[in-house]
Design an enzyme around this catalytic site. Structure first.
Site, mmCIF file in Angstrom:
data_model
loop_
_atom_site.group_PDB
_atom_site.id
_atom_site.type_symbol
_atom_site.label_atom_id
_atom_site.label_comp_id
_atom_site.label_asym_id
_atom_site.label_seq_id
_atom_site.Cartn_x
_atom_site.Cartn_y
_atom_site.Cartn_z
ATOM 1 N N TYR A 111 3.285 -3.615 18.827
ATOM 2 C CA TYR A 111 3.628 -4.328 17.939
ATOM 3 C C TYR A 111 4.400 -5.278 18.108
ATOM 4 O O TYR A 111 4.286 -6.752 17.840
ATOM 5 C CB TYR A 111 4.617 -3.472 17.204
ATOM 6 C CG TYR A 111 6.051 -4.409 16.785
ATOM 7 C CD1 TYR A 111 5.718 -4.078 15.496
ATOM 8 C CD2 TYR A 111 7.333 -4.806 16.996
ATOM 9 C CE1 TYR A 111 5.855 -5.667 14.196
ATOM 10 C CE2 TYR A 111 8.132 -5.372 16.214
ATOM 11 C CZ TYR A 111 8.058 -5.419 15.388
ATOM 12 O OH TYR A 111 8.322 -6.921 14.072
ATOM 13 N N LYS A 153 5.820 -1.502 11.976
ATOM 14 C CA LYS A 153 6.839 -2.411 12.101
ATOM 15 C C LYS A 153 7.307 -0.977 13.654
ATOM 16 O O LYS A 153 8.401 -1.772 13.558
ATOM 17 C CB LYS A 153 7.482 -2.354 11.293
ATOM 18 C CG LYS A 153 8.205 -1.508 10.312
ATOM 19 C CD LYS A 153 9.392 -2.229 9.356
ATOM 20 C CE LYS A 153 9.822 -0.943 9.184
ATOM 21 N NZ LYS A 153 11.156 -1.801 8.409
ATOM 22 N N SER A 206 9.190 -12.135 14.652
ATOM 23 C CA SER A 206 10.162 -11.493 15.277
ATOM 24 C C SER A 206 9.848 -12.348 17.007
ATOM 25 O O SER A 206 9.697 -12.999 17.319
ATOM 26 C CB SER A 206 9.388 -10.388 15.503
ATOM 27 O OG SER A 206 10.060 -9.419 16.684
ATOM 28 N N LYS A 258 2.144 -9.272 16.812
ATOM 29 C CA LYS A 258 3.412 -10.305 16.602
ATOM 30 C C LYS A 258 3.124 -11.887 16.372
ATOM 31 O O LYS A 258 2.634 -13.025 16.393
ATOM 32 C CB LYS A 258 4.733 -10.324 16.075
ATOM 33 C CG LYS A 258 5.192 -9.617 15.811
ATOM 34 C CD LYS A 258 5.108 -9.696 13.942
ATOM 35 C CE LYS A 258 5.312 -8.505 12.926
ATOM 36 N NZ LYS A 258 5.003 -8.382 11.350
ATOM 37 N N TYR A 294 12.155 -13.532 13.211
ATOM 38 C CA TYR A 294 13.384 -12.610 12.602
ATOM 39 C C TYR A 294 14.317 -12.264 13.918
ATOM 40 O O TYR A 294 13.658 -11.516 14.823
ATOM 41 C CB TYR A 294 13.238 -11.809 11.493
ATOM 42 C CG TYR A 294 12.684 -11.558 10.778
ATOM 43 C CD1 TYR A 294 12.482 -12.939 10.152
ATOM 44 C CD2 TYR A 294 11.507 -10.887 9.629
ATOM 45 C CE1 TYR A 294 11.563 -12.969 9.099
ATOM 46 C CE2 TYR A 294 10.928 -11.402 9.178
ATOM 47 C CZ TYR A 294 10.556 -12.147 8.943
ATOM 48 O OH TYR A 294 9.835 -12.140 7.453
ATOM 49 N N ASN A 329 0.662 -1.088 -0.244
ATOM 50 C CA ASN A 329 -0.235 0.145 0.204
ATOM 51 C C ASN A 329 1.387 0.828 0.120
ATOM 52 O O ASN A 329 0.515 2.803 0.346
ATOM 53 C CB ASN A 329 -0.840 -0.151 1.146
ATOM 54 C CG ASN A 329 0.077 0.113 2.299
ATOM 55 O OD1 ASN A 329 0.430 0.276 2.520
ATOM 56 N ND2 ASN A 329 -0.778 -0.563 4.390
#
Ligand code: UDP
Length: 338
Positions: free
Chosen positions: A149, A84, A124, A153, A177, A32
């Site tokens: 955030y 993020k 994450s 997740k 990650y 987007n």
């Protein structure tokens, strides 16, 4: 295989697009552009020598997603599209929950309607919080996230796990990650933070480039060898290749369970000061930095046990920290025309 990369104009999405195409897959990017522009899509096209299809749409828009799936008939989705910034999520929790949860749910619903069976999800290491024992394995208990955030997740992992358990028509892999850094060796794609960077490496490269006056190191009184935080910094190209390995595991029917989770890191703990010093040595630049107080919400130390990813995905981080730090500086210089 035909793969939809949501958030493919972003940092990790664009690097993953390049690795997917290099491995012979077809990619369509949807983004987007709220937190990216076309720079990395254009860079990815140049690296691959291909015109990568790009669609501007929001993954929360079910109508737009339906039209996209109808048009292309995907074999898999890699879902990066998300907000993020940890700090921003504290002041804008509703935006973070709305966007990050809704986009995943909309993508999953669209996949089910169109019979697309495979999804790789960007998770994450933030889901672990400050673990009691390091390195963390995938079995390390998740701790309550320290920001909207981080919690988003965790919730997304739960949504995936429950959805997959209930319907039996989807297979998912969540990649947790650690700290992605660096840029493609071509310096045609890399991290492009808007405004003041939150993350350490873009702050370092912008300070080296003279855009920021000084780097603040958040605390040197932690219980670590040099008093600064320990993290597991992984090259973004290595991270991108983990997505290809995850997809190919699902395509090959090699998943041992319909929902799997893998740590994607190097297994190496590096302190903030070590990273700063290595950056200076490798790139022959001097960084103006000072030690300041701790940053609220920072965990002391986290790094990955990568045995599961090494064994099951057949993937290992390959790039040295020095090469990665050199790539980050090459990218910053390319962006600034230096
Ligand atoms: N950090 C720092 N100065 C900065 C940005 C980050 O000292 O300007 C430190 C931060 O305290 C942490 C590490 O660098 O120890 C990595 O921070 P980042 O925000 O990049 O990732 P995090 O691991 O917090 O998600």
């Amino acid at each position: 295989m035909k793969v939809l990369v949501t958030g493919g104009a972003g940092y990790i999405g664009s690097h993953t697009t390049v690795e997917l195409i290099g491995a012979g897959h077809e990619v369509v990017i949807v983004d987007n552009l709220v937190n990216a522009d076309m720079t990395c899509v254009e860079g990815a096209c140049r690296i691959c020598g291909a015109d990568i299809p790009f669609e501007q749409a929001d993954c929360c828009d079910a109508g737009a997603m339906d039209a996209l799936f109808e048009k292309y008939r995907f074999d898999a989705v890699i879902h990066f599209a998300a907000l993020k910034a940890v700090g921003e999520s504290v002041s804008k929790p509703l935006e973070y929950y709305r966007n990050n949860l809704d986009s995943l749910m909309t993508v999953l619903e669209t996949m089910r309607r169109h019979g697309t069976p495979n999804i790789v999800f960007s998770s994450s290491c933030t889901v672990y919080g400050q673990a009691d024992r390091l390195p963390v394995t995938e079995q390390t208990p998740r701790r309550e996230g320290s920001s909207p955030y981080g919690k988003s997740k965790q919730m997304c992992e739960n949504i995936l796990s429950d959805t997959i358990a209930a319907y039996g028509d989807l297979t998912a892999i969540a990649l947790r990650y650690f700290n992605p850094i660096g840029a493609h060796p071509s310096a045609l794609i890399g991290e492009l933070p808007r405004g003041t960077p939150n993350n350490l490496l873009p702050f370092i490269t912008q300070t080296a480039a003279g855009i920021r006056e000084q780097l603040s190191i958040f605390g040197d009184d932690y219980d670590t060898p040099d008093g600064t935080n320990l993290r597991d910094y992984i090259d973004v190209v290595d991270l991108a290749q983990a997505h290809v390995a995850a997809l190919e595991r699902m395509f090959g029917g090699r998943s041992s369970e319909p929902f799997e989770v893998f740590n994607v890191g190097t297994g190496r703990a590096v302190s903030v000061l070590e990273l700063v010093r290595r950056f200076e040595i490798v790139n022959g630049v001097k960084l103006n930095y000072r030690i300041v107080g701790r940053r609220a919400g920072d965990i002391v130390a986290v790094w990955a046990d990568t045995a599961r990813a090494n064994r099951e995905l057949g993937w290992t981080a390959q790039r040295s920290l020095d090469d990665t730090l050199a790539s980050a500086w090459r990218w910053e210089k390319a962006v600034r025309g230096m």
